[in-house]
Write an enzyme that holds these catalytic residues in place. Structure first.
Site, PDB file in Angstrom:
ATOM      1  CG  ASP A  65      -2.269   0.070   1.136  1.00  0.00           C
ATOM      2  OD1 ASP A  65      -2.740  -0.275   0.054  1.00  0.00           O
ATOM      3  OD2 ASP A  65      -2.947   0.471   2.088  1.00  0.00           O
ATOM      4  CE1 TYR A  67       5.991   3.780   4.180  1.00  0.00           C
ATOM      5  CE2 TYR A  67       6.876   4.987   2.297  1.00  0.00           C
ATOM      6  CZ  TYR A  67       7.026   4.022   3.282  1.00  0.00           C
ATOM      7  OH  TYR A  67       8.192   3.315   3.366  1.00  0.00           O
ATOM      8  CG  PHE A  78       9.475  -0.500   0.784  1.00  0.00           C
ATOM      9  CD1 PHE A  78       9.109  -0.833   2.085  1.00  0.00           C
ATOM     10  CD2 PHE A  78       9.294  -1.456  -0.203  1.00  0.00           C
ATOM     11  CE1 PHE A  78       8.596  -2.083   2.398  1.00  0.00           C
ATOM     12  CE2 PHE A  78       8.773  -2.713   0.090  1.00  0.00           C
ATOM     13  CZ  PHE A  78       8.431  -3.030   1.392  1.00  0.00           C
ATOM     14  CG  HIS A 187       7.041  -6.347   5.349  1.00  0.00           C
ATOM     15  ND1 HIS A 187       7.309  -5.154   5.987  1.00  0.00           N
ATOM     16  CD2 HIS A 187       6.437  -6.012   4.184  1.00  0.00           C
ATOM     17  CE1 HIS A 187       6.881  -4.150   5.238  1.00  0.00           C
ATOM     18  NE2 HIS A 187       6.348  -4.644   4.134  1.00  0.00           N
TER      19      HIS A 187
END
Length: 220
Positions: A65, A67, A78, A187
């Site tokens: 998703d 931010y 990221f 993750h």
């Protein structure tokens, strides 16, 4: 439907733009942008594709998703804009790069420098409501980004797919590992990084594979 996206990707994904799900998705996203605060800015929804044309891709990093806080998202998974505090997952990514390759930890969380070298920083969902993680999931973006991964996996060879966490690993479960390198680990989130993200050496493994196939490595 005319979609403003980098030309080589437009050619690969043009069939998606004509499918009913994409029409529904477009209607939903337009309504959201007109009535709510949505990230990233609309002009940056396809930034990952615009920064990294299809034939230039060497590495695919799959996120989930965008931010969802102000000033962070700019269309690359990221990554955050210059001057924005580096999010915890990216802090851990930088730590692993430092441990793996011995390179200094950057001051900025902006990963455009990776995109320009051929790293496709692809979120599964390309938009999100402010302060509401996952709010645009299951609206059609996942089908669209699955198609992008499918075209890369089937039309290209010797790519590296980096899949952190169960969600990303499901997105990449059909990639032919005889044609590509698929790297998996937990993750980099603080909740899971200590379960095997740290020490995965994905960055050195990526570069070793690229070099073994005559491809310029990434300056991480």
């Amino acid at each position: 439907m005319s979609v403003k996206i980098e030309e080589s990707w437009k050619q690969r994904l043009k069939d998606e733009f004509e499918k009913p799900y994409f029409k529904s998705l477009t209607d939903f996203v337009r309504q959201e942008y007109s009535t709510r605060t949505i990230y990233p800015p609309a002009k940056l929804i396809f930034n990952a594709f615009d920064e990294c044309p299809f034939d230039k891709v060497k590495v695919v990093v799959v996120g989930q998703d965008p931010y969802h806080e102000p000033g962070q998202a700019h269309g690359l998974c990221f990554s955050v804009n210059d001057g924005v505090q580096i999010p915890p997952s990216l802090v851990n990514i930088y730590k692993e790069i430092h441990e793996d390759l011995g390179t200094p930890i950057p001051k900025s969380g902006n990963l455009e420098r990776w995109s320009k070298q051929g790293v496709l920083l692809l979120n599964a969902t390309l938009t999100v409501r402010a302060h509401q993680a996952g709010s645009h999931q299951h609206k059609g973006w996942e089908e669209f980004t699955d198609s992008a991964i499918y075209h890369l996996a089937n039309e290209r060879e010797n790519l590296v797919f980096i899949l952190w966490g169960a969600y990303a690993q499901r997105k990449g479960e059909n990639i032919d590992t005889s044609k590509h390198l698929v790297l998996k680990s937990p993750h980099p989130s603080p909740l899971s990084a200590h379960r095997g993200f740290f020490g995965n050496k994905h960055f050195s493994k990526t570069n070793a594979y690229l070099q073994a196939n005559g491809i310029e490595p990434i300056n991480w």
